[in-house]
Design an enzyme around this catalytic site. Structure first.
Site, PDB file in Angstrom:
ATOM      1  N   ASP A  25      -6.684 -14.200   1.021  1.00 40.57           N
ATOM      2  CA  ASP A  25      -5.575 -13.304   1.349  1.00 40.57           C
ATOM      3  C   ASP A  25      -4.401 -14.127   1.881  1.00 40.57           C
ATOM      4  OD1 ASP A  25      -5.488  -9.973   2.109  1.00 40.57           O
ATOM      5  OD2 ASP A  25      -3.919 -11.274   2.922  1.00 40.57           O
ATOM      6  N   THR A  80      -2.250  -0.881   0.497  1.00 38.66           N
ATOM      7  CA  THR A  80      -0.887  -1.282   0.110  1.00 38.66           C
ATOM      8  C   THR A  80      -0.809  -1.779  -1.332  1.00 38.66           C
ATOM      9  OG1 THR A  80      -1.164  -3.517   0.992  1.00 38.66           O
ATOM     10  CG2 THR A  80      -0.231  -1.863   2.481  1.00 38.66           C
ATOM     11  N   HIS A  93      -4.627  -1.647  -6.725  1.00 39.46           N
ATOM     12  CA  HIS A  93      -5.649  -2.190  -7.629  1.00 39.46           C
ATOM     13  C   HIS A  93      -6.840  -2.422  -6.713  1.00 39.46           C
ATOM     14  CE1 HIS A  93      -6.758  -5.179 -11.072  1.00 39.46           C
ATOM     15  NE2 HIS A  93      -7.821  -5.039 -10.276  1.00 39.46           N
ATOM     16  N   HIS A 127      -9.717  -3.347  -4.346  1.00 39.60           N
ATOM     17  CA  HIS A 127     -10.104  -4.678  -3.845  1.00 39.60           C
ATOM     18  C   HIS A 127     -10.944  -4.507  -2.596  1.00 39.60           C
ATOM     19  CE1 HIS A 127      -6.184  -3.473  -2.234  1.00 39.60           C
ATOM     20  NE2 HIS A 127      -6.535  -4.083  -1.114  1.00 39.60           N
ATOM     21  N   CYS A 149       1.447  -4.641 -11.762  1.00 37.31           N
ATOM     22  CA  CYS A 149       0.430  -4.731 -10.704  1.00 37.31           C
ATOM     23  C   CYS A 149       0.285  -6.177 -10.237  1.00 37.31           C
ATOM     24  CB  CYS A 149      -0.907  -4.202 -11.216  1.00 37.31           C
ATOM     25  SG  CYS A 149      -2.266  -4.515 -10.086  1.00 37.31           S
ATOM     26  N   CYS A 163      -3.204  -7.672 -10.923  1.00 34.35           N
ATOM     27  CA  CYS A 163      -3.375  -8.017 -12.342  1.00 34.35           C
ATOM     28  C   CYS A 163      -2.658  -9.329 -12.644  1.00 34.35           C
ATOM     29  CB  CYS A 163      -2.856  -6.896 -13.238  1.00 34.35           C
ATOM     30  SG  CYS A 163      -3.989  -5.493 -13.395  1.00 34.35           S
ATOM     31  N   HIS A 180      -8.343  -2.940 -14.083  1.00 29.83           N
ATOM     32  CA  HIS A 180      -7.396  -2.270 -13.199  1.00 29.83           C
ATOM     33  C   HIS A 180      -7.895  -0.861 -12.873  1.00 29.83           C
ATOM     34  CE1 HIS A 180      -3.460  -1.430 -11.329  1.00 29.83           C
ATOM     35  NE2 HIS A 180      -3.708  -0.191 -11.750  1.00 29.83           N
TER      36      HIS A 180
HETATM   37  P1  5GP Z   1      -4.543  -3.469   1.251  1.00 32.71           P
HETATM   38  O1  5GP Z   1      -3.459  -3.335   2.287  1.00 32.71           O
HETATM   39  O2  5GP Z   1      -4.122  -2.794  -0.034  1.00 32.71           O
HETATM   40  O3  5GP Z   1      -5.897  -3.071   1.706  1.00 32.71           O
HETATM   41  O4  5GP Z   1      -4.687  -5.020   0.971  1.00 32.71           O
HETATM   42  C1  5GP Z   1      -3.767  -5.769   0.239  1.00 32.71           C
HETATM   43  C2  5GP Z   1      -3.917  -7.197   0.685  1.00 32.71           C
HETATM   44  O5  5GP Z   1      -3.305  -8.018  -0.294  1.00 32.71           O
HETATM   45  C3  5GP Z   1      -3.238  -7.518   2.032  1.00 32.71           C
HETATM   46  O6  5GP Z   1      -4.210  -8.011   2.935  1.00 32.71           O
HETATM   47  C4  5GP Z   1      -2.202  -8.561   1.672  1.00 32.71           C
HETATM   48  O7  5GP Z   1      -2.061  -9.556   2.647  1.00 32.71           O
HETATM   49  C5  5GP Z   1      -2.711  -9.115   0.358  1.00 32.71           C
HETATM   50  N1  5GP Z   1      -1.681  -9.606  -0.531  1.00 32.71           N
HETATM   51  C6  5GP Z   1      -0.551  -8.949  -0.927  1.00 32.71           C
HETATM   52  N2  5GP Z   1       0.156  -9.704  -1.783  1.00 32.71           N
HETATM   53  C7  5GP Z   1      -0.552 -10.857  -1.957  1.00 32.71           C
HETATM   54  C8  5GP Z   1      -0.319 -12.034  -2.731  1.00 32.71           C
HETATM   55  O8  5GP Z   1       0.672 -12.171  -3.455  1.00 32.71           O
HETATM   56  N3  5GP Z   1      -1.260 -13.016  -2.657  1.00 32.71           N
HETATM   57  C9  5GP Z   1      -2.370 -12.902  -1.873  1.00 32.71           C
HETATM   58  N4  5GP Z   1      -3.234 -13.942  -1.863  1.00 32.71           N
HETATM   59  N5  5GP Z   1      -2.626 -11.799  -1.133  1.00 32.71           N
HETATM   60  C10 5GP Z   1      -1.720 -10.793  -1.164  1.00 32.71           C
HETATM   61 ZN    ZN Z   2      -4.027  -4.245 -11.482  1.00 33.29          ZN
END
Ligand code: 5GP
Ligand code: ZN
Length: 113
Positions: free
Chosen positions: A30, A94, A97, A99, A4, A7, A46
């Site tokens: 982000d 995406t 975990h 958030h 993850c 994590c 998690h």
């Molecule tokens: P979701 O699409 O699941 O709602 O949000 C996942 C978020 O995690 C996205 O806005 C993406 O830009 C962010 N994200 C993905 N990988 C990383 C990373 O390695 N570091 C940081 N700081 N943000 C990440």
């Molecule tokens: Zn996790």
């Protein structure tokens, strides 16, 4: 969870720009900001998503909710914000975990699209 990404960020195995941390949660910028201020607030436990949470998670999720205003202030948000948790396929989640996206620094659109 071994594979993850969040994590790994919480454990410091993947670098991140920290905004806030305590025993229950970690907040960081982000990597692909969708607003002038875009912070991810992540419980250290998690939990996969809002769909994947259970009654025993109520306390930690509540602690996250009551901390949002302080994290917004630390992040430099001064004029309101939006808190979003994408869940599942139509929610366009995406990272599996749970958030909370804290978005601010500009007026948000409604409906969000
Ligand atoms: P979701 O699409 O699941 O709602 O949000 C996942 C978020 O995690 C996205 O806005 C993406 O830009 C962010 N994200 C993905 N990988 C990383 C990373 O390695 N570091 C940081 N700081 N943000 C990440
Ligand atoms: Zn996790």
């Amino acid at each position: 969870m071994a594979d993850c990404i969040f994590c790994k960020i919480i454990e410091g195995e993947i670098p991140s720009s920290k905004v806030y941390e305590d025993e229950n949660m970690y907040a960081f910028r982000d990597i692909e900001p969708q607003a002038p201020v875009h912070v991810l607030i992540v419980p250290k436990k998690h939990i996969t998503s809002l769909d994947g949470c259970s009654p025993e998670d109520a306390e930690i999720l509540g602690k996250v909710m009551v901390k949002v205003k302080e994290i917004a202030e630390i992040a430099g948000i001064t004029n309101g914000y939006r808190l979003v948790s994408n869940c599942g396929e139509d929610g366009f989640q995406t990272v599996e975990h749970i958030h909370f996206h804290l978005l601010g620094g500009r007026p948000m659109l409604w409906p969000p699209g």
